[in-house]
Design a protein around this motif. Structure first.
Motif, PDB file in Angstrom:
ATOM      1  N   ALA A  36       0.851  -1.190   0.000  1.00 57.08           N
ATOM      2  CA  ALA A  36       0.000   0.000   0.000  1.00 57.08           C
ATOM      3  C   ALA A  36       0.884   1.237   0.000  1.00 57.08           C
ATOM      4  O   ALA A  36       1.947   1.238   0.622  1.00 57.08           O
ATOM      5  CB  ALA A  36      -0.903   0.000   1.229  1.00 57.08           C
ATOM      6  N   SER A  37       0.459   2.268  -0.718  1.00 52.29           N
ATOM      7  CA  SER A  37       1.234   3.507  -0.792  1.00 52.29           C
ATOM      8  C   SER A  37       0.480   4.652  -0.142  1.00 52.29           C
ATOM      9  O   SER A  37      -0.751   4.719  -0.211  1.00 52.29           O
ATOM     10  CB  SER A  37       1.514   3.873  -2.253  1.00 52.29           C
ATOM     11  N   TYR A  38       1.234   5.522   0.472  1.00 50.81           N
ATOM     12  CA  TYR A  38       0.655   6.687   1.143  1.00 50.81           C
ATOM     13  C   TYR A  38       1.400   7.940   0.695  1.00 50.81           C
ATOM     14  O   TYR A  38       2.632   7.956   0.699  1.00 50.81           O
ATOM     15  CB  TYR A  38       0.782   6.533   2.663  1.00 50.81           C
ATOM     16  N   PRO A  39       0.658   8.967   0.323  1.00 47.00           N
ATOM     17  CA  PRO A  39       1.330  10.213  -0.068  1.00 47.00           C
ATOM     18  C   PRO A  39       1.888  10.941   1.153  1.00 47.00           C
ATOM     19  O   PRO A  39       1.362  10.784   2.251  1.00 47.00           O
ATOM     20  CB  PRO A  39       0.205  11.037  -0.712  1.00 47.00           C
ATOM     21  N   VAL A  40       2.947  11.674   0.929  1.00 50.24           N
ATOM     22  CA  VAL A  40       3.492  12.540   1.982  1.00 50.24           C
ATOM     23  C   VAL A  40       3.566  13.947   1.416  1.00 50.24           C
ATOM     24  O   VAL A  40       4.556  14.332   0.793  1.00 50.24           O
ATOM     25  CB  VAL A  40       4.902  12.082   2.412  1.00 50.24           C
ATOM     26  N   ARG A  41       2.478  14.662   1.593  1.00 49.65           N
ATOM     27  CA  ARG A  41       2.425  16.027   1.052  1.00 49.65           C
ATOM     28  C   ARG A  41       2.203  17.063   2.137  1.00 49.65           C
ATOM     29  O   ARG A  41       2.449  18.239   1.934  1.00 49.65           O
ATOM     30  CB  ARG A  41       1.264  16.144   0.045  1.00 49.65           C
TER      31      ARG A  41
ATOM     32  N   GLU B  27       1.746  17.817   6.711  1.00 46.21           N
ATOM     33  CA  GLU B  27       2.096  17.302   8.044  1.00 46.21           C
ATOM     34  C   GLU B  27       1.102  16.243   8.498  1.00 46.21           C
ATOM     35  O   GLU B  27       1.466  15.295   9.203  1.00 46.21           O
ATOM     36  CB  GLU B  27       2.131  18.448   9.052  1.00 46.21           C
ATOM     37  N   GLU B  28      -0.159  16.420   8.103  1.00 48.16           N
ATOM     38  CA  GLU B  28      -1.161  15.409   8.464  1.00 48.16           C
ATOM     39  C   GLU B  28      -0.795  14.056   7.840  1.00 48.16           C
ATOM     40  O   GLU B  28      -1.024  13.004   8.429  1.00 48.16           O
ATOM     41  CB  GLU B  28      -2.563  15.828   8.000  1.00 48.16           C
ATOM     42  N   ASP B  29      -0.239  14.103   6.632  1.00 47.64           N
ATOM     43  CA  ASP B  29       0.166  12.852   5.981  1.00 47.64           C
ATOM     44  C   ASP B  29       1.217  12.106   6.806  1.00 47.64           C
ATOM     45  O   ASP B  29       1.269  10.875   6.799  1.00 47.64           O
ATOM     46  CB  ASP B  29       0.737  13.132   4.580  1.00 47.64           C
ATOM     47  N   LEU B  30       2.064  12.865   7.517  1.00 40.38           N
ATOM     48  CA  LEU B  30       3.079  12.216   8.342  1.00 40.38           C
ATOM     49  C   LEU B  30       2.419  11.369   9.422  1.00 40.38           C
ATOM     50  O   LEU B  30       2.873  10.265   9.731  1.00 40.38           O
ATOM     51  CB  LEU B  30       4.002  13.255   8.991  1.00 40.38           C
ATOM     52  N   LEU B  31       1.316  11.896   9.983  1.00 37.51           N
ATOM     53  CA  LEU B  31       0.590  11.126  11.001  1.00 37.51           C
ATOM     54  C   LEU B  31      -0.073   9.904  10.383  1.00 37.51           C
ATOM     55  O   LEU B  31      -0.065   8.817  10.966  1.00 37.51           O
ATOM     56  CB  LEU B  31      -0.487  11.992  11.661  1.00 37.51           C
ATOM     57  N   THR B  32      -0.652  10.095   9.202  1.00 37.26           N
ATOM     58  CA  THR B  32      -1.301   8.972   8.513  1.00 37.26           C
ATOM     59  C   THR B  32      -0.293   7.856   8.258  1.00 37.26           C
ATOM     60  O   THR B  32      -0.580   6.675   8.463  1.00 37.26           O
ATOM     61  CB  THR B  32      -1.902   9.449   7.174  1.00 37.26           C
ATOM     62  N   VAL B  33       0.899   8.242   7.819  1.00 40.07           N
ATOM     63  CA  VAL B  33       1.952   7.247   7.568  1.00 40.07           C
ATOM     64  C   VAL B  33       2.305   6.509   8.859  1.00 40.07           C
ATOM     65  O   VAL B  33       2.421   5.287   8.876  1.00 40.07           O
ATOM     66  CB  VAL B  33       3.205   7.922   6.961  1.00 40.07           C
ATOM     67  N   ARG B  34       2.448   7.264   9.945  1.00 40.61           N
ATOM     68  CA  ARG B  34       2.800   6.615  11.218  1.00 40.61           C
ATOM     69  C   ARG B  34       1.741   5.606  11.639  1.00 40.61           C
ATOM     70  O   ARG B  34       2.054   4.510  12.095  1.00 40.61           O
ATOM     71  CB  ARG B  34       2.991   7.668  12.317  1.00 40.61           C
TER      72      ARG B  34
ATOM     73  N   GLN C 123       8.100  -2.591  16.940  1.00 42.65           N
ATOM     74  CA  GLN C 123       7.065  -1.670  16.450  1.00 42.65           C
ATOM     75  C   GLN C 123       7.547  -0.226  16.565  1.00 42.65           C
ATOM     76  O   GLN C 123       7.450   0.560  15.627  1.00 42.65           O
ATOM     77  CB  GLN C 123       5.786  -1.807  17.288  1.00 42.65           C
ATOM     78  N   THR C 124       8.082   0.097  17.744  1.00 48.44           N
ATOM     79  CA  THR C 124       8.516   1.473  17.986  1.00 48.44           C
ATOM     80  C   THR C 124       9.690   1.835  17.084  1.00 48.44           C
ATOM     81  O   THR C 124       9.758   2.936  16.536  1.00 48.44           O
ATOM     82  CB  THR C 124       8.902   1.632  19.472  1.00 48.44           C
ATOM     83  N   ARG C 125      10.624   0.891  16.907  1.00 51.25           N
ATOM     84  CA  ARG C 125      11.764   1.141  16.015  1.00 51.25           C
ATOM     85  C   ARG C 125      11.288   1.465  14.597  1.00 51.25           C
ATOM     86  O   ARG C 125      11.726   2.430  13.981  1.00 51.25           O
ATOM     87  CB  ARG C 125      12.658  -0.102  15.927  1.00 51.25           C
ATOM     88  N   VAL C 126      10.402   0.622  14.079  1.00 55.23           N
ATOM     89  CA  VAL C 126      10.004   0.775  12.673  1.00 55.23           C
ATOM     90  C   VAL C 126       9.154   2.038  12.488  1.00 55.23           C
ATOM     91  O   VAL C 126       9.337   2.777  11.510  1.00 55.23           O
ATOM     92  CB  VAL C 126       9.253  -0.488  12.185  1.00 55.23           C
ATOM     93  N   VAL C 127       8.247   2.299  13.424  1.00 51.17           N
ATOM     94  CA  VAL C 127       7.429   3.512  13.292  1.00 51.17           C
ATOM     95  C   VAL C 127       8.316   4.752  13.383  1.00 51.17           C
ATOM     96  O   VAL C 127       8.126   5.724  12.633  1.00 51.17           O
ATOM     97  CB  VAL C 127       6.318   3.555  14.371  1.00 51.17           C
ATOM     98  N   THR C 128       9.302   4.721  14.267  1.00 47.79           N
ATOM     99  CA  THR C 128      10.193   5.874  14.398  1.00 47.79           C
ATOM    100  C   THR C 128      11.028   6.061  13.130  1.00 47.79           C
ATOM    101  O   THR C 128      11.183   7.182  12.634  1.00 47.79           O
ATOM    102  CB  THR C 128      11.113   5.698  15.631  1.00 47.79           C
ATOM    103  N   ALA C 129      11.541   4.963  12.588  1.00 48.49           N
ATOM    104  CA  ALA C 129      12.310   5.060  11.337  1.00 48.49           C
ATOM    105  C   ALA C 129      11.433   5.615  10.220  1.00 48.49           C
ATOM    106  O   ALA C 129      11.854   6.492   9.454  1.00 48.49           O
ATOM    107  CB  ALA C 129      12.859   3.684  10.950  1.00 48.49           C
ATOM    108  N   ALA C 130      10.187   5.123  10.149  1.00 49.05           N
ATOM    109  CA  ALA C 130       9.277   5.617   9.113  1.00 49.05           C
ATOM    110  C   ALA C 130       9.002   7.101   9.290  1.00 49.05           C
ATOM    111  O   ALA C 130       8.931   7.856   8.313  1.00 49.05           O
ATOM    112  CB  ALA C 130       7.965   4.826   9.154  1.00 49.05           C
ATOM    113  N   SER C 131       8.868   7.512  10.532  1.00 48.80           N
ATOM    114  CA  SER C 131       8.618   8.923  10.810  1.00 48.80           C
ATOM    115  C   SER C 131       9.782   9.785  10.328  1.00 48.80           C
ATOM    116  O   SER C 131       9.588  10.835   9.694  1.00 48.80           O
ATOM    117  CB  SER C 131       8.391   9.100  12.321  1.00 48.80           C
ATOM    118  N   GLU C 132      11.013   9.332  10.590  1.00 52.13           N
ATOM    119  CA  GLU C 132      12.190  10.078  10.139  1.00 52.13           C
ATOM    120  C   GLU C 132      12.259  10.132   8.608  1.00 52.13           C
ATOM    121  O   GLU C 132      12.520  11.182   8.021  1.00 52.13           O
ATOM    122  CB  GLU C 132      13.481   9.426  10.659  1.00 52.13           C
ATOM    123  N   LEU C 133      12.031   8.991   7.976  1.00 45.92           N
ATOM    124  CA  LEU C 133      12.179   8.937   6.512  1.00 45.92           C
ATOM    125  C   LEU C 133      11.071   9.729   5.821  1.00 45.92           C
ATOM    126  O   LEU C 133      11.312  10.428   4.833  1.00 45.92           O
ATOM    127  CB  LEU C 133      12.180   7.482   6.037  1.00 45.92           C
ATOM    128  N   ALA C 134       9.840   9.616   6.354  1.00 45.72           N
ATOM    129  CA  ALA C 134       8.733  10.364   5.746  1.00 45.72           C
ATOM    130  C   ALA C 134       8.952  11.860   5.926  1.00 45.72           C
ATOM    131  O   ALA C 134       8.687  12.657   5.024  1.00 45.72           O
ATOM    132  CB  ALA C 134       7.405   9.937   6.376  1.00 45.72           C
TER     133      ALA C 134
END
Lengths: 136, 159
Positions: free
Chosen positions: B29-34, B36-43, B60-71
């Motif tokens: 599944a793909s999620y746009p990052v356009r 700040e709200e999208d950052l929450l959706t991605v998390r 879980q915390t590691r991966v969500v945090t990494a995703a937050s940084e990358l997004a």
């Protein structure tokens, strides 16, 4: 865009200590609004200490970490001491692996220990404790 | 490192002889990052995906945090992009969660420098890229001036 947005996070006052808690996640705007409101309250109420309970916060990324560090620095410039309490163990592990040390941010295992470190103690007679803590 | 809460969400305790646990992995599944709200959706999406894959609380915390940084990198430096979640299996039958974070920004001029702690051109602490790499098992970056940036990062379950 909204000039001033309430962070929606209650900030309670216990004597000369402000007590607040972050919700399970923190978006950027809320983080900024929270910093601004807390800073104003410290100044307006002459708070000596601030306890921030983060036990519900599920993720601290580098943005949230930076917010906590800046908030602590700003509070210190105003003369207040900030203690961040209740970090979840997985969050602590992740922060270490990220390479973030939260430089300058004091921490406590839980809110009770944080309040004790700030010099706030539950008095035998609650009313007297409250009176003693009232600034000026 | 094991924590008390970890076992609650650990993958079903089946022997690893069978590859399938009877459930098919979710479709990518793909999620746009356009925004700040999208950052929450991605998390949120990544958190749900980590639970789906069967990670414990620390992973879980590691991966969500990494995703937050990358997004956030894609949003701040790349001018927006997309985060795609995939559910790979490795030959040993381990389940994984793969983050593919793409942007069409200016690219990273010097990747080695960008992966160094403390280097930042944005609002973070300069730990985003290098930190995300440490939080994941596999990590690769393809980038170049004018080509945008693609980060592929995977974390595997323990078994």
């Amino acid at each position: 865009m909204t000039g001033h947005r309430s962070p929606g996070v209650p900030i309670l006052r216990l004597g000369d200590v402000l007590v607040t808690g972050l919700l399970n996640e923190l978006d950027d705007r809320t983080a900024i609004a929270f910093t601004e409101e807390l800073t104003e309250r410290i100044s307006a109420e002459g708070a000596r200490g601030v306890l921030i309970d983060i036990s519900r916060l599920e993720v601290i990324d580098s943005f949230v970490a930076r917010t906590l560090m800046e908030l602590t620095t700003v509070a210190r410039l105003l003369g207040a001491r900030v203690i961040v309490a209740g970090m979840r163990p997985p969050v602590a592990i992740t922060l270490v692996e990220l390479g973030i040390e939260l430089v300058g941010v004091e921490t406590a295992l839980n809110p009770e220990q944080g309040l004790a470190a700030l010099g706030w103690r539950q008095a035998p007679q609650p009313l007297e404790g409250a009176r003693r803590g009232t600034p000026r | 490192m094991a924590l008390p809460g970890d076992s609650i969400l650990a993958s079903p305790g089946t022997k690893r002889s069978t590859r399938s646990d009877g459930r098919r992995p979710p479709a990518p599944a793909s999620y746009p990052v356009r925004t700040e709200e999208d950052l929450l959706t991605v998390r949120h999406a990544v958190r749900a995906a980590t639970v789906e894959v069967g990670f414990g609380l620390v992973d879980q915390t590691r991966v969500v945090t990494a995703a937050s940084e990358l997004a956030r990198n894609a949003y701040v430096h790349g001018g927006g992009g997309t985060v795609t979640l995939e559910y790979p299996r490795d030959p040993r039958g381990r389940r994984g969660l793969r983050l593919i974070v793409k942007d069409e920004g200016p690219g990273i001029a010097d990747l080695d420098v960008a992966l160094t702690d403390g280097f930042t051109t944005g609002s973070g602490l300069g730990h985003g890229l290098g930190g995300a790499r440490r939080l994941m098992d596999e990590f690769s970056v393809r980038t170049g001036p004018g080509e945008g940036t693609v980060v592929v990062a995977t974390r595997w379950t323990v078994r």
